[in-house]
Design a protein around this motif. Structure first.
Motif, PDB file in Angstrom:
ATOM      1  N   SER A 156     -32.560 -82.596 -85.410  1.00  0.00           N
ATOM      2  CA  SER A 156     -31.151 -82.671 -85.024  1.00  0.00           C
ATOM      3  C   SER A 156     -30.566 -81.289 -85.099  1.00  0.00           C
ATOM      4  CB  SER A 156     -30.386 -83.609 -85.963  1.00  0.00           C
ATOM      5  OG  SER A 156     -30.414 -83.120 -87.282  1.00  0.00           O
ATOM      6  N   ASP A 157     -29.669 -81.028 -84.178  1.00  0.00           N
ATOM      7  CA  ASP A 157     -29.102 -79.687 -84.122  1.00  0.00           C
ATOM      8  C   ASP A 157     -27.603 -79.777 -83.873  1.00  0.00           C
ATOM      9  OD1 ASP A 157     -28.722 -77.005 -83.976  1.00  0.00           O
ATOM     10  OD2 ASP A 157     -29.478 -76.790 -81.934  1.00  0.00           O
ATOM     11  N   PRO A 158     -26.790 -79.248 -84.774  1.00  0.00           N
ATOM     12  CA  PRO A 158     -25.353 -79.325 -84.592  1.00  0.00           C
ATOM     13  C   PRO A 158     -24.828 -78.396 -83.511  1.00  0.00           C
ATOM     14  CG  PRO A 158     -25.837 -78.042 -86.532  1.00  0.00           C
ATOM     15  CD  PRO A 158     -27.148 -78.596 -86.042  1.00  0.00           C
ATOM     16  N   LEU A 189     -24.448 -79.052 -91.835  1.00  0.00           N
ATOM     17  CA  LEU A 189     -24.912 -80.145 -90.992  1.00  0.00           C
ATOM     18  C   LEU A 189     -26.418 -80.083 -90.788  1.00  0.00           C
ATOM     19  CD1 LEU A 189     -23.986 -82.602 -89.414  1.00  0.00           C
ATOM     20  CD2 LEU A 189     -23.535 -81.109 -87.450  1.00  0.00           C
ATOM     21  N   ALA A 190     -26.937 -78.858 -90.606  1.00  0.00           N
ATOM     22  CA  ALA A 190     -28.376 -78.699 -90.427  1.00  0.00           C
ATOM     23  C   ALA A 190     -29.134 -79.062 -91.699  1.00  0.00           C
ATOM     24  CB  ALA A 190     -28.695 -77.265 -90.015  1.00  0.00           C
ATOM     25  N   ARG A 220     -28.063 -81.145 -93.858  1.00  0.00           N
ATOM     26  CA  ARG A 220     -27.692 -82.521 -94.220  1.00  0.00           C
ATOM     27  C   ARG A 220     -27.163 -82.592 -95.645  1.00  0.00           C
ATOM     28  NH1 ARG A 220     -32.896 -85.606 -91.424  1.00  0.00           N
ATOM     29  NH2 ARG A 220     -32.476 -84.871 -89.310  1.00  0.00           N
ATOM     30  N   GLU A 221     -26.283 -81.633 -95.937  1.00  0.00           N
ATOM     31  CA  GLU A 221     -25.651 -81.554 -97.252  1.00  0.00           C
ATOM     32  C   GLU A 221     -24.141 -81.574 -97.091  1.00  0.00           C
ATOM     33  OE1 GLU A 221     -28.414 -78.891-100.275  1.00  0.00           O
ATOM     34  OE2 GLU A 221     -27.011 -77.874 -98.952  1.00  0.00           O
ATOM     35  N   THR A 222     -23.464 -82.100 -98.098  1.00  0.00           N
ATOM     36  CA  THR A 222     -22.023 -81.910 -98.175  1.00  0.00           C
ATOM     37  C   THR A 222     -21.771 -80.577 -98.870  1.00  0.00           C
ATOM     38  OG1 THR A 222     -21.829 -82.966-100.338  1.00  0.00           O
ATOM     39  CG2 THR A 222     -21.681 -84.393 -98.380  1.00  0.00           C
ATOM     40  N   GLU A 263     -22.606 -80.974-102.497  1.00  0.00           N
ATOM     41  CA  GLU A 263     -24.048 -81.003-102.772  1.00  0.00           C
ATOM     42  C   GLU A 263     -24.653 -79.601-102.696  1.00  0.00           C
ATOM     43  OE1 GLU A 263     -25.249 -85.471-101.148  1.00  0.00           O
ATOM     44  OE2 GLU A 263     -25.160 -83.769 -99.748  1.00  0.00           O
ATOM     45  N   ARG A 264     -24.161 -78.823-101.746  1.00  0.00           N
ATOM     46  CA  ARG A 264     -24.667 -77.449-101.646  1.00  0.00           C
ATOM     47  C   ARG A 264     -24.253 -76.627-102.857  1.00  0.00           C
ATOM     48  NH1 ARG A 264     -22.937 -72.484 -99.466  1.00  0.00           N
ATOM     49  NH2 ARG A 264     -24.704 -71.192 -98.794  1.00  0.00           N
TER      50      ARG A 264
END
Length: 408
Positions: free
Chosen positions: A11-13, A27-28, A30-32, A35-36
């Protein structure tokens, strides 16, 4: 639309060229954002084993050691220098966070540049294209910049009488003006991309063969095996593009202001001399590949070790020392194999149906030695060094910078 099963899960934003932001990175990954932050805080705490609230040189070095990163890469000083924005010798979490933001944004930009289809995955063919195009553009630029030196070298190499630098320059200028110094450069540029691609592919293939023979992984083969694989890959690539090199030499030695058209020249060689003529001089050319690589690399490593032992007193050499070592090693390596280059060029230049044509490599050697002495084997060496040394020196400088200053 037809889908590729190998791309499942990609998947690519970013579907088109837009300014990259941290939102794209999140988005890449897949973290908020929360979370990061937890991930980065955990990494910071890993280095801050003493729970001091900051990182210093000793903590960074200990953390890198725990990650089994070799001490000789001296990442600790480089990481501290890059992160420590206020230059107080300490890295707090905010400085560490800013550094990680910059690095992850840079990595994502690189990923986007390679992922030309923007599907969130780097396919093997995309990585291949990126490597070949990058090498091709750099090679084309460097060969164009040094084209006048290359033509001057070839003109001097084929002269069997007295060869002098200034008269050769004047002759090229008189016959073709400024553009005369770039004769044959088009072919030189055209062969960059296929030569790089063939060399890269052959090198990886040979490493796999050697690893299979030894019963190990290709990344674990030793320096000698890598040198052999590199030399053989260079030989394969040079053999594949050698006809272009011969035609380029014939173009460069043509006298007069009007050089023959490429198609006409190639057709004449084929009809008048036969297909084997396109490989005249290949043997001395191949004989010089592995010795040059070996001598150059060995001289560079030896000079670097000597500078560490006797000049720098065990500290790591900086860019100027690396540049100096690369300059001397490149000059030494190029000078050692240069007689083979002269023999190759003279074989390329002579028409097979000429009454005075060389009968082979040994004939070139003995006739050159008899008529011109040992100096005949070094005609054109000076412009060749002007062409080779800067390129090789910069290559070593970039190599060391990439190896030791990756900033993690």
């Amino acid at each position: 639309m037809e889908t590729n099963p190998h791309r499942t899960g990609c998947s690519d934003p970013v579907k088109k060229a837009v300014p990259i932001s941290m939102d794209h990175v999140l988005l890449a990954l897949r973290e908020t954002e929360e979370e990061r932050d937890v991930r980065l805080r955990s990494l910071f705490n890993f280095f801050d084993a003493a729970n001091a609230g900051y990182l210093d040189y000793a903590q960074i070095e200990a953390g890198l050691s725990a990650l089994q990163i070799p001490a000789e890469y001296i990442y600790a000083s480089g990481l501290l220098k890059v992160c420590d924005a206020n230059e107080d010798g300490r890295v707090d979490y905010q400085e560490f966070r800013r550094y990680m933001d910059d690095k992850e944004l840079d990595l994502y930009r690189i990923f986007q540049a390679i992922d030309v289809e923007h599907n969130g995955c780097i396919l093997p063919e995309e990585l291949w294209d990126a490597l070949v195009k990058a090498g091709g553009i750099a090679g084309a630029a460097s060969r164009t910049a040094t084209a006048p030196l290359d033509r001057l070298k070839v003109v001097l190499q084929v002269q069997t009488t007295h060869a002098h630098l200034v008269p050769a320059i004047k002759k090229i200028w008189k016959e073709g003006g400024f553009l005369g110094f770039f004769r044959g450069n088009g072919l030189n540029v055209v062969k960059v991309a296929p030569e790089s691609a063939i060399k890269f592919y052959s090198y990886e293939l040979l490493k796999n063969v050697i690893a299979d023979f030894k019963g190990g992984e290709k990344d674990n083969i030793g320096p000698a095996e890598r040198l052999f694989a590199g030399g053989m890959a260079g030989a394969v690539a040079q053999t594949a593009i050698y006809p272009l090199d011969l035609v380029k030499t014939r173009l460069q030695i043509c006298e007069g202001g009007n050089a023959p058209k490429l198609g006409t020249l190639t057709k004449n060689i084929w009809i008048q001399e036969g297909p084997r003529a396109f490989y005249k001089g290949l043997v001395p050319s191949l004989l010089g590949i592995i010795p040059y690589a070996g001598i150059d690399l060995a001289a560079y490593e030896t000079l670097k070790d000597m500078s560490k032992a006797y000049i720098l007193h065990d500290s790591e050499p900086g860019p100027l020392v690396q540049l100096g070592c690369g300059t001397v090693s490149a000059a030494f390596g190029a000078s050692c194999v240069y007689p083979l280059q002269v023999i190759r060029t003279r074989m390329q230049a002579q028409h097979s149906n000429s009454s005075a044509a060389y009968k082979g490599m040994s004939d070139v050697f003995w006739r050159t030695l008899q008529n011109e002495g040992y100096r005949g084997f070094y005609k054109g060496l000076f412009p060749n060094l002007l062409k080779v040394v800067p390129s090789a020196s910069i290559t070593y400088l970039v190599y060391e910078a990439m190896k030791k200053s990756l900033d993690l």
